[in-house]
Write an enzyme that holds these catalytic residues in place. Sequence first.
Site, mmCIF file in Angstrom:
data_model
loop_
_atom_site.group_PDB
_atom_site.id
_atom_site.type_symbol
_atom_site.label_atom_id
_atom_site.label_comp_id
_atom_site.label_asym_id
_atom_site.label_seq_id
_atom_site.Cartn_x
_atom_site.Cartn_y
_atom_site.Cartn_z
ATOM 1 N N THR A 28 -0.238 4.772 1.376
ATOM 2 C CA THR A 28 -0.439 5.665 2.498
ATOM 3 C C THR A 28 -0.010 5.016 3.805
ATOM 4 O O THR A 28 -0.503 3.958 4.185
ATOM 5 C CB THR A 28 -1.919 6.072 2.599
ATOM 6 O OG1 THR A 28 -2.316 6.662 1.364
ATOM 7 C CG2 THR A 28 -2.128 7.060 3.728
ATOM 8 N N ASP A 62 0.846 -1.175 0.000
ATOM 9 C CA ASP A 62 0.000 0.000 0.000
ATOM 10 C C ASP A 62 0.893 1.240 0.000
ATOM 11 O O ASP A 62 2.100 1.147 0.233
ATOM 12 C CB ASP A 62 -0.897 -0.018 1.243
ATOM 13 C CG ASP A 62 -2.013 1.011 1.165
ATOM 14 O OD1 ASP A 62 -2.195 1.595 0.092
ATOM 15 O OD2 ASP A 62 -2.687 1.226 2.182
ATOM 16 N N LYS A 85 -6.500 -6.551 -5.562
ATOM 17 C CA LYS A 85 -5.336 -7.127 -4.889
ATOM 18 C C LYS A 85 -5.318 -8.641 -5.025
ATOM 19 O O LYS A 85 -4.266 -9.254 -5.270
ATOM 20 C CB LYS A 85 -5.344 -6.729 -3.406
ATOM 21 C CG LYS A 85 -5.092 -5.246 -3.151
ATOM 22 C CD LYS A 85 -4.995 -4.969 -1.655
ATOM 23 C CE LYS A 85 -4.638 -3.519 -1.380
ATOM 24 N NZ LYS A 85 -4.481 -3.239 0.077
ATOM 25 N N GLY A 125 -5.328 3.331 -3.450
ATOM 26 C CA GLY A 125 -6.626 3.867 -3.839
ATOM 27 C C GLY A 125 -6.543 5.246 -4.453
ATOM 28 O O GLY A 125 -7.565 5.824 -4.833
#
Length: 1010
Positions: free
Chosen positions: A338, A336, A667, A607
């Site tokens: 963030t 990911d 994913k 995202g």
Amino acid sequence: MGKKIVELEPETPFHTFTTDEVTEHLKTSILEGLSSEEAAERLKTYGPNELEGNGGVKWYKVLWRQIANALVAVLLIATVLAFATQDYAEGGVILFVIVMNAAIGFWQEFNAEQTMEALRNMSSPTAQVIRDETRVTIPNNQAVPGDIMIFEDGDVIGADCRLFEVFNLETDEALLTGESLPVQKNLAIIENAEEALGDRLNMVFASTTVVKGRAKGIVTSTAMATQIGKIATSLNNVDSDEQTPLQKRLNKMAYFVFLAAILLVIVVFGVHNFKYSNEAAIYAISVSIAIIPEGLIAVVTLTMAFGVSRMAEVKAIVRRLSSLESLGAVTNVCSDKTGTLTQSKMVAVRMWLPSSGFFRITGTGFVPQGEIFCQGEMTDGDFQEQEQQVANGSGSNPFLRTIQAASLCNMAELRRNQHPETHGEWSAIGDPTEIALQVLAYKADLAKPDLVSQGFNLVAEFPFDSSVKRMSVLFEAPSTNDAPGEHFIFTKGATERVLGCCNSWLEGDVEHRIGGEKGGDRAAFESRINEKMNILAERGLRVLTLAYRKYEVVPGVDLVHGLVREEIESNMVFLGLVGIYDPPRAESRPAVLRCYEAGIRVHMLTGDHPSTAAAIAKEVAIIPEDVPVKNNPLIMTAAQFDAMSEEEIDRLEELPRVVARCSPDTKVKMIAALHRRNLFATMTGDGVNDSPSLKAANVGIAMGQSGSDVAKQAADIVLTDDNFATIVKAVAEGRRMFANIQKFVQHLMSANVAEIVVLIVGLAFKDDQRMAVFPMSPVEILFLNMITSSPPAMGLGLEPPSESNMREPPRSATQGLFTFEVVMDTFIYGLAMGALSFASFVAVVFGFGGGEMGAHCNTEWSIDCEPVFRARATSYTCLTMLILAHAVNCRSLRESGWKIQNLKTLKHNKMLWMSIVIGALLVLPVLYIPGFNRDVFKHSPITYEWGLVAAALVIFIAFAEVYKMIKVKTMKPLGLEANSQAEMERMRMVMTTVSHNDSAIEHNEKTKDS
């Protein structure tokens, strides 16, 4: 050792109590919570919030594992035979070795199990509670009755609680009630004290899961007093007997060695024409003892425990031991963005409104100090007028509504600590994105607490959902002139998901319909919005879109449970865009480059908007800085990737390095694509919906700080700092551990091969009674295996990583311990040590002793046996020194262990060099203590024979150096030829040779547009 568990009136029907009655009964406050002192006292009274399971580590089970194996069985047989032949000294030594081996193994494994138990507790679910008027996160086992507990989407509820604040809360109670559908909770008091669990809607229960919404509750019961504790006391039991793949492979090896020992016993008796005698039996047992590495299991246990502890030190908690072994085989890391690659310290730096243009926002971090400057498409006077309207709370201008949306469609809390030691520092609780928006609202003097105090009242909430990528709230505005307040819906989320809900935009006090006379057609409007969004995204900003609308209350409609999300989030008014910057972690770029050096490819699944994702990916070196984003096969959106069939994905020269607007399903699809290419992947995740991808990955890694409890339970490893660099450290640790296991297994097995060579070749020598003469006695063999060989092997298990540890390609996932090179080294080094040791025996007997073998020299000393006893001592001393020297060789497969710089690094491994020094010094008492030498070890003191030992040691070291030089020149290099720069160049080549992928990308673009 038992826990003191006291039930707090378990029959008390808290679901029939009002909130005030519950707080009075439990002596707590819903605003202040418990004090730390009171919580500590209650923890002593009620005990840890844990279900009674297997009681932790059982010492007798650990002890039984040390003695219930084939290796100990062989030693016990040898003990019985020794006592049967009245060789009490030898039998006593063997029995002592059995006890010592069991004791050492027990001590190591018991400590390892306790370490694992502690680490498992560290990775257990956490709970958010209010203590000392502050919201804090505590281990779930520290929760006590009276705590004010906070639940959010994806949390596993840690105790039975009476709810007092609920927003769209739904829980999965299938574990308790068998009901497959989520249960929607409310605050209504239930009159019936005997109401079924499934109908106690104002209560939540331990071990159930929050499916949607959020809430606050008062802990009423913990541990065995909870409902789950009453009906399933073994839910949290841990199977401590579960074996890892490595342990299973070692067990298979042990059985193979046991069979080999039986064959060697047959060979010994064959040489003696299958005639039983005490000496033949003891020789057979000696051979079988020589081939079995008695210390192997203890060394493996120590190495695994050390590896887990090392992982914990670098902030990675291992929940499944098999994952520690698997890390060394990782070829692809899917991460990911963030909080993992970035600092998760988001700050709103830009804003764009259709009628006003761009705004620049100053200030950093959580400190709500800064200014908002208009940069274009409106005059300073207009902006000052809007600021005045905002200050007065009047008007419906876009700026006011945009800040209101940022402030109210937001669950984050901003606080200023009043403790003297913090000097009034600001802190924040909540999602980093929402914190950034809340700081923006503070800077515009429209903070959520101020708006709430003015009369804004939250009516309903539709929390963020990864499938729709937006969040909405329904607020009732303050009433005016005795008229009821208006209702407003505020929405924030991904631009493409919010734009689809909008049919107008705001300019001044006027709403312009998209497609109307001034608004232009929808395609033109969306094109304009996307153009502005791209401007922000290309700067690496995460872009959120805000919208709102007035909501006309329909009489008779339940404003909490009677709302439909699809209807609420429609006919919205577009407000504007907010650009949020989350700077990359300083250690992310070096960590990514280190991955490339190790042959590991990094994928970022986020995202964010493609431009934002690509900008951050360039900063952290996931993709080169000088490549375009558009039509790039290494940068895709989830819509593009999901629209491709498996065949189209498999035809791609390389899977995308960046997937933007990523969903949990994307994913899972990425993991499946990696597996079809026979790659070994790790996946990071933090949300409830990430659980499928965490389970599908070869190694699932959950975020310890931002991750939900569901994600943590599905993962193999939990990162306590949510840092990408920690993943790389974990991979390096997995490689180090596997390499060290190969080192000490090779060391132990080489010593066993050397002993077998000496004993089997020694069968050719017969004494005057035509019985085989032992080149080494059984006690010498046991001493070599347990005292000489095992401690250096333990030291090799603690070796720090080599410089080339992360410059070698990942090992194959199917690759076992015994690669061709390891097996070859084991036999070649073993044969060399065995040959030199046996040569020293022959030299003493025939060169200096005249070839006299005597009679009964295997059992007792006589003047005729002196040459054999001196030769046996020389052979034993020689093999001892060679085994200790071989430990230095085993530090590296190819690199010389005897270079000055490599010998200097030996000081960093205290266990290894101390075991070598002590092992060498122990030869002296074994050789020279009267009685102990001839009666127990069956050898005599040596003098000039030390020259043979020294010569053998020099020859072996020279042989090892030449052998490694030959391997370096003839075998494929272990290190990677490509470095990080070469990997970047390779990616550029992929991006410039994408002709066969263009059609697929264009097809997916059309699919997305349609």
